[in-house]
Design an enzyme around this catalytic site. Structure first.
Site, PDB file in Angstrom:
ATOM      1  N   ASN A  43       0.830  -1.216   0.000  1.00  0.00           N
ATOM      2  CA  ASN A  43       0.000   0.000   0.000  1.00  0.00           C
ATOM      3  C   ASN A  43       0.859   1.259   0.000  1.00  0.00           C
ATOM      4  O   ASN A  43       1.959   1.289   0.544  1.00  0.00           O
ATOM      5  CB  ASN A  43      -1.033   0.000   1.129  1.00  0.00           C
ATOM      6  CG  ASN A  43      -0.466  -0.239   2.512  1.00  0.00           C
ATOM      7  OD1 ASN A  43       0.548  -0.892   2.695  1.00  0.00           O
ATOM      8  ND2 ASN A  43      -1.142   0.307   3.513  1.00  0.00           N
ATOM      9  N   GLU A  45       0.320   5.237   0.784  1.00  0.00           N
ATOM     10  CA  GLU A  45      -0.585   6.273   1.311  1.00  0.00           C
ATOM     11  C   GLU A  45      -0.141   7.653   0.851  1.00  0.00           C
ATOM     12  O   GLU A  45       0.875   7.820   0.167  1.00  0.00           O
ATOM     13  CB  GLU A  45      -0.652   6.152   2.835  1.00  0.00           C
ATOM     14  CG  GLU A  45      -1.266   4.815   3.248  1.00  0.00           C
ATOM     15  CD  GLU A  45      -1.557   4.688   4.730  1.00  0.00           C
ATOM     16  OE1 GLU A  45      -1.048   5.500   5.528  1.00  0.00           O
ATOM     17  OE2 GLU A  45      -2.315   3.762   5.084  1.00  0.00           O
ATOM     18  N   CYS A  54      -4.244   0.762  -2.267  1.00  0.00           N
ATOM     19  CA  CYS A  54      -4.101  -0.517  -1.569  1.00  0.00           C
ATOM     20  C   CYS A  54      -3.030  -1.385  -2.225  1.00  0.00           C
ATOM     21  O   CYS A  54      -2.713  -1.234  -3.418  1.00  0.00           O
ATOM     22  CB  CYS A  54      -5.417  -1.286  -1.596  1.00  0.00           C
ATOM     23  SG  CYS A  54      -6.700  -0.599  -0.551  1.00  0.00           S
ATOM     24  N   GLU A  56      -3.168  -4.544  -3.097  1.00  0.00           N
ATOM     25  CA  GLU A  56      -3.654  -5.402  -4.194  1.00  0.00           C
ATOM     26  C   GLU A  56      -3.795  -4.593  -5.475  1.00  0.00           C
ATOM     27  O   GLU A  56      -3.482  -5.068  -6.574  1.00  0.00           O
ATOM     28  CB  GLU A  56      -5.025  -6.005  -3.838  1.00  0.00           C
ATOM     29  CG  GLU A  56      -5.056  -6.805  -2.555  1.00  0.00           C
ATOM     30  CD  GLU A  56      -5.415  -5.949  -1.335  1.00  0.00           C
ATOM     31  OE1 GLU A  56      -4.874  -4.839  -1.188  1.00  0.00           O
ATOM     32  OE2 GLU A  56      -6.240  -6.425  -0.542  1.00  0.00           O
ATOM     33  N   CYS A  92     -10.107  -5.321   0.380  1.00  0.00           N
ATOM     34  CA  CYS A  92     -11.250  -4.410   0.494  1.00  0.00           C
ATOM     35  C   CYS A  92     -12.136  -4.550  -0.743  1.00  0.00           C
ATOM     36  O   CYS A  92     -11.760  -5.181  -1.743  1.00  0.00           O
ATOM     37  CB  CYS A  92     -10.770  -2.969   0.673  1.00  0.00           C
ATOM     38  SG  CYS A  92     -10.240  -2.169  -0.862  1.00  0.00           S
ATOM     39  N   CYS A  95     -10.622  -3.345  -4.062  1.00  0.00           N
ATOM     40  CA  CYS A  95      -9.585  -4.259  -4.559  1.00  0.00           C
ATOM     41  C   CYS A  95     -10.183  -5.531  -5.133  1.00  0.00           C
ATOM     42  O   CYS A  95      -9.656  -6.089  -6.096  1.00  0.00           O
ATOM     43  CB  CYS A  95      -8.593  -4.584  -3.449  1.00  0.00           C
ATOM     44  SG  CYS A  95      -7.495  -3.198  -3.111  1.00  0.00           S
TER      45      CYS A  95
HETATM   46  N1  THU Z   1      -5.351  -1.592   2.595  1.00  0.00           N
HETATM   47  C1  THU Z   1      -4.797  -2.352   1.625  1.00  0.00           C
HETATM   48  O1  THU Z   1      -3.668  -2.107   1.167  1.00  0.00           O
HETATM   49  N2  THU Z   1      -5.527  -3.401   1.155  1.00  0.00           N
HETATM   50  C2  THU Z   1      -6.755  -3.745   1.599  1.00  0.00           C
HETATM   51  O2  THU Z   1      -7.400  -4.603   1.029  1.00  0.00           O
HETATM   52  C3  THU Z   1      -7.288  -3.092   2.799  1.00  0.00           C
HETATM   53  C4  THU Z   1      -6.665  -1.796   3.145  1.00  0.00           C
HETATM   54  C5  THU Z   1      -4.585  -0.433   3.085  1.00  0.00           C
HETATM   55  C6  THU Z   1      -5.152   0.912   2.677  1.00  0.00           C
HETATM   56  C7  THU Z   1      -4.579   1.808   3.760  1.00  0.00           C
HETATM   57  O3  THU Z   1      -3.281   2.237   3.341  1.00  0.00           O
HETATM   58  C8  THU Z   1      -4.444   0.900   4.964  1.00  0.00           C
HETATM   59  O4  THU Z   1      -4.547  -0.422   4.486  1.00  0.00           O
HETATM   60  C9  THU Z   1      -5.484   1.130   6.042  1.00  0.00           C
HETATM   61  O5  THU Z   1      -6.756   1.084   5.509  1.00  0.00           O
END
Ligand code: THU
Length: 139
Positions: A43, A45, A54, A56, A92, A95
């Site tokens: 991920n 940010e 994210c 994925e 999520c 994704c």
């Molecule tokens: N996140 C992912 O990378 N993948 C997911 O399927 C769930 C959430 C990340 C997004 C964000 O940077 C952190 O997790 C908290 O939500």
């Protein structure tokens, strides 16, 4: 064929490359292809919080930029606060849709391993996103 432990290890390695200074939730994803190759993502940010990418989705973008359009057969996702694994991490909703596009292009239904410190949940992508919208919906 993709070896489960190899793919899970790749997802765990990817966790270390997360850029997640705002949530501190570090996620790694690994995509396994029928030829045995693996593409990872973590991920990413942003100071504008809502723009987070994210793991994925990062992995799918990487794979598709490598020219991949098919043969996605397995997915592993893992992570946790400050990179410490705890409960299994499930993709999520966004994704699931992004992963489904690449799966549908190649007519596969990848196995999804949601990996935690002690447990691994195993699903099919079609279970996580039933009745998916996709490329064929636009024909
Ligand atoms: N996140 C992912 O990378 N993948 C997911 O399927 C769930 C959430 C990340 C997004 C964000 O940077 C952190 O997790 C908290 O939500």
């Amino acid at each position: 064929m993709i070896d489960r432990e190899t793919l899970i290890a790749a997802a765990k390695d990817a966790v270390a490359r997360a850029y997640a200074p705002y949530s501190n939730f570090h996620v790694g994803a690994a995509l396994g292809f029928a030829d045995g190759s693996i593409v990872t993502g973590a991920n990413v940010e942003n100071a504008s919080y809502g723009l987070a990418l994210c793991a994925e989705t990062a992995a799918v973008a990487r794979a598709m930029n490598d020219g991949r359009r098919s043969e996605l057969v397995a997915i592993a996702v893992t992570g946790g606060m400050k990179g410490v694994l705890a409960d299994p991490v499930a993709p999520c909703g966004r994704c699931r849709q992004v992963l489904s596009e690449l799966a549908q292009l190649g007519a596969t239904d990848p196995v999804v391993w949601c990996v935690g410190a002690d447990d691994v949940g195993e699903y099919r992508l079609s279970e996580l996103l039933p009745n998916a919208f996709g490329p064929a919906s636009l024909l």
